[in-house]
Design an enzyme around this catalytic site. Structure first.
Site, PDB file in Angstrom:
ATOM      1  N   SER A 194      99.865   0.341 131.680  1.00  0.00           N
ATOM      2  CA  SER A 194      99.435  -0.493 130.553  1.00  0.00           C
ATOM      3  C   SER A 194      99.115   0.389 129.361  1.00  0.00           C
ATOM      4  O   SER A 194      98.189   1.210 129.412  1.00  0.00           O
ATOM      5  CB  SER A 194      98.185  -1.297 130.925  1.00  0.00           C
ATOM      6  N   HIS A 234     103.946  -2.079 130.717  1.00  0.00           N
ATOM      7  CA  HIS A 234     103.118  -3.281 130.557  1.00  0.00           C
ATOM      8  C   HIS A 234     102.481  -3.257 129.165  1.00  0.00           C
ATOM      9  O   HIS A 234     101.769  -2.324 128.811  1.00  0.00           O
ATOM     10  CB  HIS A 234     102.046  -3.285 131.643  1.00  0.00           C
ATOM     11  N   ASP A 261      99.960  -5.163 126.766  1.00  0.00           N
ATOM     12  CA  ASP A 261      98.877  -6.151 126.723  1.00  0.00           C
ATOM     13  C   ASP A 261      98.687  -6.664 125.312  1.00  0.00           C
ATOM     14  O   ASP A 261      98.308  -5.912 124.409  1.00  0.00           O
ATOM     15  CB  ASP A 261      97.573  -5.506 127.218  1.00  0.00           C
ATOM     16  N   MET A 308      96.683  -9.163 122.912  1.00  0.00           N
ATOM     17  CA  MET A 308      95.415  -9.911 122.840  1.00  0.00           C
ATOM     18  C   MET A 308      95.235 -10.487 121.447  1.00  0.00           C
ATOM     19  O   MET A 308      95.392  -9.768 120.455  1.00  0.00           O
ATOM     20  CB  MET A 308      94.259  -8.975 123.163  1.00  0.00           C
ATOM     21  N   HIS A 356     102.360  -9.044 128.504  1.00  0.00           N
ATOM     22  CA  HIS A 356     101.302  -9.910 129.021  1.00  0.00           C
ATOM     23  C   HIS A 356     100.600 -10.547 127.830  1.00  0.00           C
ATOM     24  O   HIS A 356      99.840  -9.888 127.129  1.00  0.00           O
ATOM     25  CB  HIS A 356     100.348  -9.036 129.866  1.00  0.00           C
ATOM     26  N   MET A 410      97.999 -12.484 126.314  1.00  0.00           N
ATOM     27  CA  MET A 410      96.646 -13.067 126.412  1.00  0.00           C
ATOM     28  C   MET A 410      96.388 -13.757 125.085  1.00  0.00           C
ATOM     29  O   MET A 410      95.683 -13.257 124.215  1.00  0.00           O
ATOM     30  CB  MET A 410      95.636 -11.949 126.711  1.00  0.00           C
ATOM     31  N   MET A 422      95.286 -11.846 137.960  1.00  0.00           N
ATOM     32  CA  MET A 422      94.376 -10.896 137.323  1.00  0.00           C
ATOM     33  C   MET A 422      93.293 -10.463 138.304  1.00  0.00           C
ATOM     34  O   MET A 422      92.669 -11.295 138.962  1.00  0.00           O
ATOM     35  CB  MET A 422      93.726 -11.531 136.088  1.00  0.00           C
ATOM     36  N   GLY A 469      90.862  -8.885 128.796  1.00  0.00           N
ATOM     37  CA  GLY A 469      90.230  -8.586 127.512  1.00  0.00           C
ATOM     38  C   GLY A 469      90.025  -7.103 127.277  1.00  0.00           C
ATOM     39  O   GLY A 469      90.100  -6.642 126.151  1.00  0.00           O
ATOM     40  N   PHE A 470      89.779  -6.370 128.357  1.00  0.00           N
ATOM     41  CA  PHE A 470      89.479  -4.949 128.198  1.00  0.00           C
ATOM     42  C   PHE A 470      90.046  -4.133 129.349  1.00  0.00           C
ATOM     43  O   PHE A 470      90.095  -4.618 130.484  1.00  0.00           O
ATOM     44  CB  PHE A 470      87.956  -4.734 128.137  1.00  0.00           C
ATOM     45  N   GLY A 471      90.422  -2.907 129.039  1.00  0.00           N
ATOM     46  CA  GLY A 471      90.826  -1.978 130.090  1.00  0.00           C
ATOM     47  C   GLY A 471      89.574  -1.358 130.706  1.00  0.00           C
ATOM     48  O   GLY A 471      88.460  -1.521 130.202  1.00  0.00           O
ATOM     49  N   GLY A 472      89.771  -0.669 131.818  1.00  0.00           N
ATOM     50  CA  GLY A 472      88.677   0.099 132.405  1.00  0.00           C
ATOM     51  C   GLY A 472      87.622  -0.687 133.155  1.00  0.00           C
ATOM     52  O   GLY A 472      86.534  -0.174 133.415  1.00  0.00           O
ATOM     53  N   ASP A 493      96.643  -6.878 138.048  1.00  0.00           N
ATOM     54  CA  ASP A 493      96.339  -6.220 136.776  1.00  0.00           C
ATOM     55  C   ASP A 493      94.830  -6.160 136.599  1.00  0.00           C
ATOM     56  O   ASP A 493      94.165  -7.187 136.520  1.00  0.00           O
ATOM     57  CB  ASP A 493      96.995  -7.051 135.654  1.00  0.00           C
ATOM     58  N   GLY A 494      94.320  -4.923 136.532  1.00  0.00           N
ATOM     59  CA  GLY A 494      92.901  -4.722 136.293  1.00  0.00           C
ATOM     60  C   GLY A 494      92.237  -3.933 137.401  1.00  0.00           C
ATOM     61  O   GLY A 494      92.227  -4.354 138.550  1.00  0.00           O
ATOM     62  N   GLY A 541      96.077   0.917 133.714  1.00  0.00           N
ATOM     63  CA  GLY A 541      95.804   1.460 132.390  1.00  0.00           C
ATOM     64  C   GLY A 541      95.039   2.759 132.509  1.00  0.00           C
ATOM     65  O   GLY A 541      95.606   3.848 132.429  1.00  0.00           O
TER      66      GLY A 541
HETATM   67  C1  DX5 Z   1      93.169  -6.492 130.881  1.00  0.00           C
HETATM   68  C2  DX5 Z   1      94.609  -6.054 130.726  1.00  0.00           C
HETATM   69  C3  DX5 Z   1      94.988  -4.970 131.668  1.00  0.00           C
HETATM   70  C4  DX5 Z   1      94.205  -3.717 131.484  1.00  0.00           C
HETATM   71  C5  DX5 Z   1      94.364  -2.842 132.669  1.00  0.00           C
HETATM   72  O1  DX5 Z   1      92.881  -7.434 129.934  1.00  0.00           O
HETATM   73  O2  DX5 Z   1      95.464  -7.149 130.960  1.00  0.00           O
HETATM   74  O3  DX5 Z   1      96.375  -4.717 131.638  1.00  0.00           O
HETATM   75  O4  DX5 Z   1      94.552  -3.034 130.332  1.00  0.00           O
HETATM   76  O5  DX5 Z   1      93.559  -1.718 132.477  1.00  0.00           O
HETATM   77  P1  DX5 Z   1      92.860  -0.963 133.675  1.00  0.00           P
HETATM   78  O6  DX5 Z   1      93.934  -0.539 134.613  1.00  0.00           O
HETATM   79  O7  DX5 Z   1      92.181   0.166 133.009  1.00  0.00           O
HETATM   80  O8  DX5 Z   1      91.915  -1.936 134.335  1.00  0.00           O
HETATM   81 ZN    ZN Z   2      97.721  -6.883 131.330  1.00  0.00          ZN
END
Ligand code: DX5
Ligand code: ZN
Length: 229
Positions: free
Chosen positions: A17, A41, A43, A45, A74, A76, A144, A149-152, A182-183, A204
């Site tokens: 991602s 991938h 993302d 948003m 993806h 969102m 999911m 909304g956020f990575g990490g 994903d996530g 990600g």
């Molecule tokens: C979340 C995203 C994911 C996210 C994954 O909203 O759809 O793709 O970036 O990031 P990690 O792998 O860091 O959880």
């Molecule tokens: Zn994603």
């Protein structure tokens, strides 16, 4: 694999991602993981469906010059239907819309008619029954493992029974549908998701937050394969 092809449905895929990459040098980030990964991938948003804003069609178009990977977008977004054509024109290969936004049958049909590979996503608290009616008309089911909304964020293991149920139904009915998670995917959670029946793994932070993203992606694949052998 031929250029921009998704490959055989059901096979293991690592999909980095770009959300976790350095947006100031995305082209380098994408080229840097080319060898050890399968899809890319993206993302997207909109600041409405999720409380964050990321990238849109212009970034897909620019990245297209640096990668022949299958671009797994993806969306969102609250109104993905307004943008599907723009993503397709920019170079998206597959687009995934969320079932929570409604109008699912029409969105699937629209994406299909644009020639996109079609994905349907469900948030961690959305039941399998919300997506199961569409399984025969999609190519990819994105379950999911964090709230988008956020990575990490941390992997939500409670989603695994839903992955198991999806795998069972898809196999029983002989459907050609990938199951993507994903996530919070990393070397410790990827075997859990493999065991539950997922076959496409978005990562990600576990790739781009590492000093050597290519090696991190290789280790992810190794961890996934260790579970399957
Ligand atoms: C979340 C995203 C994911 C996210 C994954 O909203 O759809 O793709 O970036 O990031 P990690 O792998 O860091 O959880
Ligand atoms: Zn994603």
């Amino acid at each position: 694999m031929k250029e921009r092809e998704p490959g055989e449905t059901g096979r293991l895929r690592i999909a980095p991602s770009i959300l976790s990459a350095d947006f100031g040098s995305l082209a380098d980030a994408v080229r840097g993981v080319d060898v050890e990964t399968d899809w890319l991938h993206v993302d997207v948003m909109d600041g409405h469906f999720v409380p964050n804003v990321s990238v849109g069609p212009p970034v897909v178009k620019s990245l297209r010059r640096y990668s022949n990977k299958f671009f797994d977008c993806h969306l969102m977004m609250s109104e993905p239907g307004r943008y599907l054509e723009a993503f397709r024109d920019a170079g998206a290969d597959g687009c995934t819309v969320h079932v929570e936004v409604g109008d699912t049958a029409a969105l699937i049909e629209q994406a299909r008619s644009l020639g996109l590979r079609v994905g349907l996503a469900a948030n961690p608290d959305t039941h399998f029954s919300a997506v199961s009616p569409y399984l025969s008309s999609i190519d990819l089911l994105l379950l999911m493992t964090v709230f988008p909304g956020f990575g990490g964020q941390s992997f939500i293991a409670e989603v695994m029974p839903k992955v198991e149920e999806a795998r069972r139904v898809i196999d029983e009915e002989g459907l050609n549908v990938d199951i993507e998670v994903d996530g919070g995917i990393d070397t410790t959670t990827i075997p859990v998701a493999v065991k539950a029946g997922a076959n496409v793994f978005v990562a990600g932070n576990a790739i781009f937050a590492k000093p050597d993203p290519e090696e991190a992606a290789r280790q992810l694949r190794e961890s996934a394969l260790a579970r399957t052998s």
